[in-house]
Design an enzyme around this catalytic site. Structure first.
Site, mmCIF file in Angstrom:
data_model
loop_
_atom_site.group_PDB
_atom_site.id
_atom_site.type_symbol
_atom_site.label_atom_id
_atom_site.label_comp_id
_atom_site.label_asym_id
_atom_site.label_seq_id
_atom_site.Cartn_x
_atom_site.Cartn_y
_atom_site.Cartn_z
ATOM 1 N N GLY A 13 0.828 -1.204 0.000
ATOM 2 C CA GLY A 13 0.000 0.000 0.000
ATOM 3 C C GLY A 13 0.857 1.246 0.000
ATOM 4 N N SER A 14 0.314 2.329 0.547
ATOM 5 C CA SER A 14 0.895 3.657 0.351
ATOM 6 C C SER A 14 2.279 3.866 0.939
ATOM 7 C CB SER A 14 -0.052 4.702 0.924
ATOM 8 O OG SER A 14 -1.338 4.499 0.403
ATOM 9 N N VAL A 15 2.734 2.975 1.844
ATOM 10 C CA VAL A 15 4.101 3.133 2.356
ATOM 11 C C VAL A 15 5.075 3.076 1.179
ATOM 12 C CG1 VAL A 15 5.862 2.149 3.868
ATOM 13 C CG2 VAL A 15 3.490 2.184 4.608
ATOM 14 N N GLN A 16 4.660 2.353 0.145
ATOM 15 C CA GLN A 16 5.455 2.219 -1.069
ATOM 16 C C GLN A 16 5.736 3.568 -1.718
ATOM 17 O OE1 GLN A 16 6.704 -0.455 -2.353
ATOM 18 N NE2 GLN A 16 7.216 0.154 -4.443
ATOM 19 N N LYS A 17 4.822 4.537 -1.525
ATOM 20 C CA LYS A 17 4.974 5.853 -2.166
ATOM 21 C C LYS A 17 6.283 6.522 -1.750
ATOM 22 C CE LYS A 17 0.006 6.542 -2.469
ATOM 23 N NZ LYS A 17 -1.158 6.966 -1.694
#
Lengths: 593, 144
Positions: free
Chosen positions: A308-312
């Site tokens: 999820g957004s931690v990847q951003k």
């Protein structure tokens, strides 16, 4: 006087001259007598009593061959607190041919001291057709001594002891997911106990010597000893106190959110040493059999999920390092983004927004990230993510570690770059993700995570494990810019203000991703994965903390569920390691334009 | 070699002649009064035997005694090792973080959720000190 002198002279003469014939005969007779005594004894020993003597020698004397079991090395935490250790214990066994008559009396004495039922003992003491019957295993020496003393005092024979080392885990379920456990034969079956088996077990020796009936060694008799080589101990990078706190705080979080499982990883970003790695549900290493198999490993390295957004954070670092954007780059974020047949949405409905890249991160916009990522070639993004350690094992040293899934760019669909940029369509494990975020905290340099600090020799000397390999993934400037953007996440208007620690600069990023249903059928019914990654102090990071909660029943985002857990665990670590706030202030980045 | 043999052979008859001459003149020979005294020799032999025997006995006894002593010391060492082990187990149980947390909880203590540091050198405070919040109490159960 004359008489006496005569007498004396006669006797002297007899001695002097003697009577050779008589002397010879007498001597011969004496020798024959003595030799016939010897012969008689010989016949008695060799012929008549031979059986009894050989039985006696079998029982007591003769060369005794003993295996000298090498003691298994301990597993300790980074400060030497024992997580797994071997203690001396004894095995009680009986010769039922000698004990069956008095089984009840013997059983009572034993059952009074240790936790074995009276009836089981009576049955074992009366086991027919054997001279060796187990009574109890792993009895503490003081209990075994007390039992043997009492049996002897009451003249009850036929119970014996044997060495039976016991592996104990003084901390119970603390770090049991990492340390693992051993089987009944003393060999490692999980975790470090399994992975480091060769080092921990050492090498058995043996001794041969002659003893008397009391078991005392007969001096000057043949003997040979090959000393056992004790196993080496393993010192983990884990901090037992922090591990305890992380496990209990995680348990609370999993219970409060109704998640099916969760994991917490705490790392020192400068070395990527794992300070705590908590999994819940977990198990008590002293009673592994009581926990379901799924709980006996470490989900943090075995389970994969979409980050999820931690990847951003990683995508943005790659974009900045490639020179495509900065934290102030303006991004026009439409309400919906069409990609062929698919549509990308944000977690909150909005019209077209004018955000800076910092704003995209602070508000966690999927569309904004996808738009920004249009500037990087799929191959380049893939290379950056590989360099961050995705799609490969971290080789932490635990069994069953997954490598996650980072599809090669050749197989990417038109939408793949977008989804991978914001954390879908790829999968990771919790340690991988922590190590990747740790690389940002460490100024763009990835250090391979480690769980083993060193090896402890027999004398307590610690031989440090080899230095961790490191590589530069993004420039210091790129890492610093990403860190500043991550600070916006924990600000009052970010997505995770609950993660902020008063007085400290805290960088973080929330993550919410759909969870693949393990029963098949894609995402349907799989629920969500909530996560939060962050570090503090943001301008001189000392602690990286990552929290993952699987399939919580609440529908809140990663900030609401993970933020407070991050706050508590990171605060604990900062206090434990005496890390004061740096005193600087977070820069105010514009979030929109 | 052969000359040596010849010499010996030649000498033997000469020796025989001398013996014959001696026999010819018989006379009463007194038993030599000066015989080696027996007592000291016997005493010496007995002493050697005795010392040897006693020495062997002493050696054997000492070895046996030492074997017993070593055995009893080993038993004592085992006992002490057992005691050390059980004390260590006790210490480990007492210092386990779970036990400390439980005891702290019993005293009404909660983890500090707002880290702050007082620097004694200049009297400054870094961080934002705040009273510990009872909401931050760590839920513990009986197994902790």
């Amino acid at each position: 006087m004359t008489h006496r002198s005569r007498n004396r002279s006669r006797s002297r003469r007899r001695v002097r001259m003697g009577r050779p014939t008589f002397r010879l005969r007498a001597g011969l007779l004496l020798m024959v007598f003595v030799f016939s005594l010897f012969a008689g004894r010989l016949v008695q020993i060799q012929g008549i009593d031979a059986h009894a003597y050989s039985e006696l020698s079998d029982k007591y004397e003769g060369a005794t061959e003993v295996t000298l079991t090498a003691s298994r090395g301990a597993v300790v935490d980074r400060d030497g607190a024992p997580l797994a250790q071997t203690v001396d214990a004894e095995l009680l066994f009986a010769d039922p041919t000698r004990t069956s008559a008095k089984a009840p009396q013997i059983a009572k004495i034993i059952a009074d001291r240790i936790d074995v039922s009276y009836l089981t003992l009576v049955k074992a003491l009366r086991k027919p057709g054997t001279q060796y019957s187990y009574l109890a295993r792993r009895v503490m020496p003081k209990d075994a001594d007390a039992i043997m003393a009492e049996l002897e005092a009451k003249d009850l024979a036929g119970v014996y002891t044997e060495r039976d080392p016991l592996r104990t885990y003084p901390a119970g379920d603390i770090a049991s997911n990492l340390v693992g456990f051993v089987g009944s034969d003393g060999h490692g079956l999980a975790g470090i106990e399994l992975a480091m088996e060769q080092m921990l077990k050492g090498k058995d020796g043996h001794a041969t010597y002659v003893t008397d009936a009391q078991g005392t060694r007969i001096p000057l008799a043949d003997s040979s000893v090959v000393e056992p080589k004790p196993g080496k101990g393993v010192a983990l990078t884990i901090d037992e106190d922090l591990q305890f706190y992380a496990q209990r705080r995680l348990r609370q979080a999993v219970d409060d959110t109704g998640s099916i499982s969760g994991a917490v990883v705490v790392m020192d970003p400068r070395t990527s040493q794992v300070l705590a790695l908590a999994d819940y549900p977990s198990f008590d290493a002293n009673k592994p059999g009581k926990a379901p198999k799924a709980d006996r490993g470490s989900r943090a390295v075995q389970d994969v999920y979409e980050p999820g957004s931690v990847q951003k954070v990683l995508t943005t670092a790659a974009l900045i390092d490639a020179g495509k954007v900065t934290s102030r780059t303006k991004v026009s974020v439409p309400g919906l983004l069409r990609r062929g047949p698919d549509t990308i949405k944000d977690w909150w409905p909005h019209e077209t927004l004018h955000m800076t890249l910092a704003g995209v991160i602070a508000r966690s916009s999927n569309i904004g990230t996808a738009v920004a990522a249009e500037q990087i070639e799929p191959e380049d993004l893939y290379d950056y993510l590989r360099a961050f350690g995705l799609g490969q094992r971290t080789d932490l040293g635990l069994a069953g570690e997954t490598k996650g899934l980072l599809p090669p760019p050749e197989s990417w669909q038109p939408i793949s770059r977008d989804t991978i940029a914001f954390g879908q369509g790829l999968s990771v494990n919790a340690v991988q993700m922590t190590a990747a975020v740790s690389a940002i905290a460490n100024g763009g340099e990835y250090v391979r995570p480690s769980l083993v600090k060193g090896y402890v020799g027999a004398g307590g000397e610690v031989e440090p494990a080899g230095p961790a390999k490191s590589r530069r993934v993004v420039s210091k400037n790129a890492a610093d810019q990403v860190t500043e953007m991550m600070e916006m996440v924990t600000a009052d208007n970010g997505t995770a203000p609950s993660a902020a620690i008063d007085g400290y600069r805290v960088a973080g990023k929330t993550g919410t991703a759909q969870r693949v249903n393990p029963d098949g059928g894609g995402y349907e019914g799989g629920g969500y994965t909530l996560s939060f990654a962050g570090f503090a102090p943001a301008d001189d990071p000392r602690v990286v903390t990552y929290i993952v909660l699987q399939k919580p029943s609440t529908s809140d985002g990663g900030g609401t569920a993970g933020g407070p857990v991050f706050h508590d665990i990171t605060s604990y670590a900062l206090q434990k390691y005496g890390v004061p706030p740096t005193g600087s202030r977070s820069p105010e980045l514009p979030l929109g334009y | 070699m052969s000359s040596f043999l010849a010499q010996t052979r030649a000498r033997v008859p000469r020796l025989a002649d001398a013996v014959a001459q001696q026999r010819a003149r018989l006379s009463v020979v007194r038993r030599p009064e000066q015989r080696a005294p027996r007592v000291p020799f016997a005493a010496l032999v007995l002493a050697v035997l005795g010392i040897g025997l006693v020495g062997l006995l002493v050696l054997n006894t000492t070895l046996q005694h030492q074997a017993f002593y070593a055995n009893s010391l080993e038993q004592r060492a085992d006992g002490l090792a057992e005691r050390k082990q059980s004390l260590e187990i006790g210490v480990d149980a007492l210092r386990a973080p779970g036990r400390v947390a439980r005891e702290a909880d019993r005293l009404g203590m909660v983890p500090n959720s707002s880290p702050a540091f007082l620097f004694l050198a200049d009297g400054t405070v870094r961080g934002t000190p705040a009273p510990a919040d009872p909401q931050h109490a760590l839920p513990l159960d009986t197994s902790d």
